[in-house]
Motif scaffolding. Sequence first.
Motif, PDB file in Angstrom:
ATOM      1  N   PRO A   1      25.591  -3.042  97.951  1.00 45.77           N
ATOM      2  CA  PRO A   1      26.615  -2.055  97.545  1.00 45.77           C
ATOM      3  C   PRO A   1      26.812  -2.020  96.027  1.00 45.77           C
ATOM      4  CG  PRO A   1      27.466  -3.487  99.273  1.00 45.77           C
ATOM      5  CD  PRO A   1      26.102  -3.968  98.965  1.00 45.77           C
ATOM      6  N   CYS A   2      26.721  -3.186  95.399  1.00 46.64           N
ATOM      7  CA  CYS A   2      26.919  -3.254  93.957  1.00 46.64           C
ATOM      8  C   CYS A   2      25.789  -2.521  93.226  1.00 46.64           C
ATOM      9  CB  CYS A   2      26.947  -4.727  93.557  1.00 46.64           C
ATOM     10  SG  CYS A   2      27.579  -4.987  91.934  1.00 46.64           S
ATOM     11  N   PHE A   3      24.571  -2.684  93.739  1.00 47.18           N
ATOM     12  CA  PHE A   3      23.416  -2.002  93.154  1.00 47.18           C
ATOM     13  C   PHE A   3      23.581  -0.479  93.309  1.00 47.18           C
ATOM     14  CE2 PHE A   3      19.226  -0.055  93.889  1.00 47.18           C
ATOM     15  CZ  PHE A   3      18.632  -0.306  92.649  1.00 47.18           C
ATOM     16  N   ILE A   4      24.019  -0.047  94.491  1.00 50.47           N
ATOM     17  CA  ILE A   4      24.221   1.383  94.744  1.00 50.47           C
ATOM     18  C   ILE A   4      25.299   1.937  93.800  1.00 50.47           C
ATOM     19  CG2 ILE A   4      24.976   3.105  96.471  1.00 50.47           C
ATOM     20  CD1 ILE A   4      23.703   1.212  98.606  1.00 50.47           C
ATOM     21  N   TYR A   5      26.373   1.173  93.630  1.00 52.83           N
ATOM     22  CA  TYR A   5      27.443   1.586  92.710  1.00 52.83           C
ATOM     23  C   TYR A   5      26.881   1.750  91.287  1.00 52.83           C
ATOM     24  CZ  TYR A   5      31.802   1.465  90.032  1.00 52.83           C
ATOM     25  OH  TYR A   5      32.823   1.753  89.155  1.00 52.83           O
ATOM     26  N   GLY A   6      25.984   0.840  90.908  1.00 56.78           N
ATOM     27  CA  GLY A   6      25.340   0.910  89.588  1.00 56.78           C
ATOM     28  C   GLY A   6      24.556   2.205  89.416  1.00 56.78           C
ATOM     29  N   VAL A   7      23.797   2.558  90.457  1.00 56.27           N
ATOM     30  CA  VAL A   7      22.989   3.786  90.394  1.00 56.27           C
ATOM     31  C   VAL A   7      23.903   5.017  90.319  1.00 56.27           C
ATOM     32  CG1 VAL A   7      21.315   5.221  91.660  1.00 56.27           C
ATOM     33  CG2 VAL A   7      21.047   2.733  91.612  1.00 56.27           C
ATOM     34  N   ILE A   8      24.969   5.010  91.132  1.00 54.67           N
ATOM     35  CA  ILE A   8      25.904   6.145  91.143  1.00 54.67           C
ATOM     36  C   ILE A   8      26.557   6.310  89.767  1.00 54.67           C
ATOM     37  CG2 ILE A   8      28.101   6.991  92.104  1.00 54.67           C
ATOM     38  CD1 ILE A   8      27.287   5.652  94.765  1.00 54.67           C
ATOM     39  N   THR A   9      26.994   5.207  89.171  1.00 51.37           N
ATOM     40  CA  THR A   9      27.671   5.320  87.873  1.00 51.37           C
ATOM     41  C   THR A   9      26.693   5.779  86.791  1.00 51.37           C
ATOM     42  OG1 THR A   9      27.302   2.980  87.377  1.00 51.37           O
ATOM     43  CG2 THR A   9      29.414   3.546  88.359  1.00 51.37           C
ATOM     44  N   GLN A  10      25.454   5.322  86.867  1.00 49.20           N
ATOM     45  CA  GLN A  10      24.437   5.743  85.885  1.00 49.20           C
ATOM     46  C   GLN A  10      24.210   7.256  85.977  1.00 49.20           C
ATOM     47  OE1 GLN A  10      23.294   3.047  83.935  1.00 49.20           O
ATOM     48  NE2 GLN A  10      22.866   4.771  82.619  1.00 49.20           N
ATOM     49  N   ASN A  11      24.097   7.744  87.212  1.00 51.76           N
ATOM     50  CA  ASN A  11      23.948   9.195  87.398  1.00 51.76           C
ATOM     51  C   ASN A  11      25.180   9.936  86.918  1.00 51.76           C
ATOM     52  OD1 ASN A  11      21.369   9.316  88.459  1.00 51.76           O
ATOM     53  ND2 ASN A  11      22.088   8.829  90.519  1.00 51.76           N
ATOM     54  N   GLY A  12      26.335   9.328  87.156  1.00 50.84           N
ATOM     55  CA  GLY A  12      27.605   9.919  86.740  1.00 50.84           C
ATOM     56  C   GLY A  12      27.658  10.135  85.239  1.00 50.84           C
ATOM     57  N   VAL A  13      27.154   9.173  84.475  1.00 50.94           N
ATOM     58  CA  VAL A  13      27.148   9.304  83.011  1.00 50.94           C
ATOM     59  C   VAL A  13      26.294  10.497  82.608  1.00 50.94           C
ATOM     60  CG1 VAL A  13      26.468   8.249  80.829  1.00 50.94           C
ATOM     61  CG2 VAL A  13      27.421   6.853  82.611  1.00 50.94           C
ATOM     62  N   TYR A  14      25.074  10.557  83.164  1.00 53.02           N
ATOM     63  CA  TYR A  14      24.174  11.651  82.796  1.00 53.02           C
ATOM     64  C   TYR A  14      24.765  13.008  83.159  1.00 53.02           C
ATOM     65  CZ  TYR A  14      20.500   8.508  81.317  1.00 53.02           C
ATOM     66  OH  TYR A  14      19.787   7.559  80.629  1.00 53.02           O
ATOM     67  N   SER A  15      25.299  13.119  84.396  1.00 53.72           N
ATOM     68  CA  SER A  15      25.781  14.438  84.807  1.00 53.72           C
ATOM     69  C   SER A  15      27.039  14.838  84.039  1.00 53.72           C
ATOM     70  CB  SER A  15      25.978  14.497  86.322  1.00 53.72           C
ATOM     71  OG  SER A  15      26.945  13.565  86.692  1.00 53.72           O
ATOM     72  N   THR A  16      27.942  13.882  83.777  1.00 59.49           N
ATOM     73  CA  THR A  16      29.167  14.219  83.035  1.00 59.49           C
ATOM     74  C   THR A  16      28.815  14.573  81.591  1.00 59.49           C
ATOM     75  OG1 THR A  16      30.246  12.540  84.371  1.00 59.49           O
ATOM     76  CG2 THR A  16      31.546  13.479  82.600  1.00 59.49           C
ATOM     77  N   PHE A  17      27.911  13.803  80.997  1.00 61.46           N
ATOM     78  CA  PHE A  17      27.496  14.081  79.617  1.00 61.46           C
ATOM     79  C   PHE A  17      26.862  15.476  79.535  1.00 61.46           C
ATOM     80  CE2 PHE A  17      24.605  14.083  76.017  1.00 61.46           C
ATOM     81  CZ  PHE A  17      25.391  13.524  75.011  1.00 61.46           C
ATOM     82  N   GLU A  18      25.958  15.749  80.501  1.00 63.10           N
ATOM     83  CA  GLU A  18      25.282  17.057  80.570  1.00 63.10           C
ATOM     84  C   GLU A  18      26.302  18.188  80.658  1.00 63.10           C
ATOM     85  OE1 GLU A  18      22.298  18.531  79.995  1.00 63.10           O
ATOM     86  OE2 GLU A  18      21.754  16.421  79.801  1.00 63.10           O
TER      87      GLU A  18
END
Length: 240
Positions: free
Chosen positions: A16-33
Amino acid sequence: MDWTLLYIITIILILPCFIYGVITQNGVYSTFEKFSKVSAKSGITASELSQKLLNASGIDNVEVVNIDGKLTDCYDSKHKVVKLSTSTYSSSSVSALGVCAHEIGHAVQDKNKNVLFKIRTFLVPILNFFTRAFVPLILIGSILSFGFYLESIGYYIIWASVILYGLSFLFYLVTLSLEFDASKKALKLLEETGTLDSEELDQAKKVLSAAAKTYIAAFLTSLLYFLRFLSYAMIFARRD
Ligand SMILES: [Zn+2]
């Protein structure tokens, strides 16, 4: 203390922690975009704003430069340089202005001789050394353990892991607090200098909180690994 239970819990939580990491990483890219497409009404570029905020903070020994990449922005305390990535440097989007103000927040921490900032700077080379020494250590340990001293070498590797992950846990704990503080300083600077209006400030806040979540994920991962190796070492120690 039930170390076996703790060990099992850390194993269960790693995915779950790894999945949370992937979600937050995507979140940065999409919010920045998303907010890269929103131009701030002030029309100022991130490089101009960086200079302005440095002046406003009374910092005159820090340079602002353009570096390659996307979201590679950082503050280099050793060389006193705010490095803005190509996607940020000449942009006047809300994302770019939020990111550059955040880096100025780090420059302010440096100027204020923030204790955590000093601890973090101190930990970076130690952690780099441990990370580099770690793989050879495991390799040598594994080769030696084929023949003899199986237990003691295993023990040595496990405690090396505990130290490595303990240091990395400490590093991410300090980093997390510095990142939150830099974003807080950034939003205050953006507001005080009248760079962003209230709607734009809200948007910049979204960009910065998305970035902060990746540090939460990194912190949780380092905590899990630390507890995992610590509980493993304690189980090992009790068996002897
Ligand atoms: Zn930062």
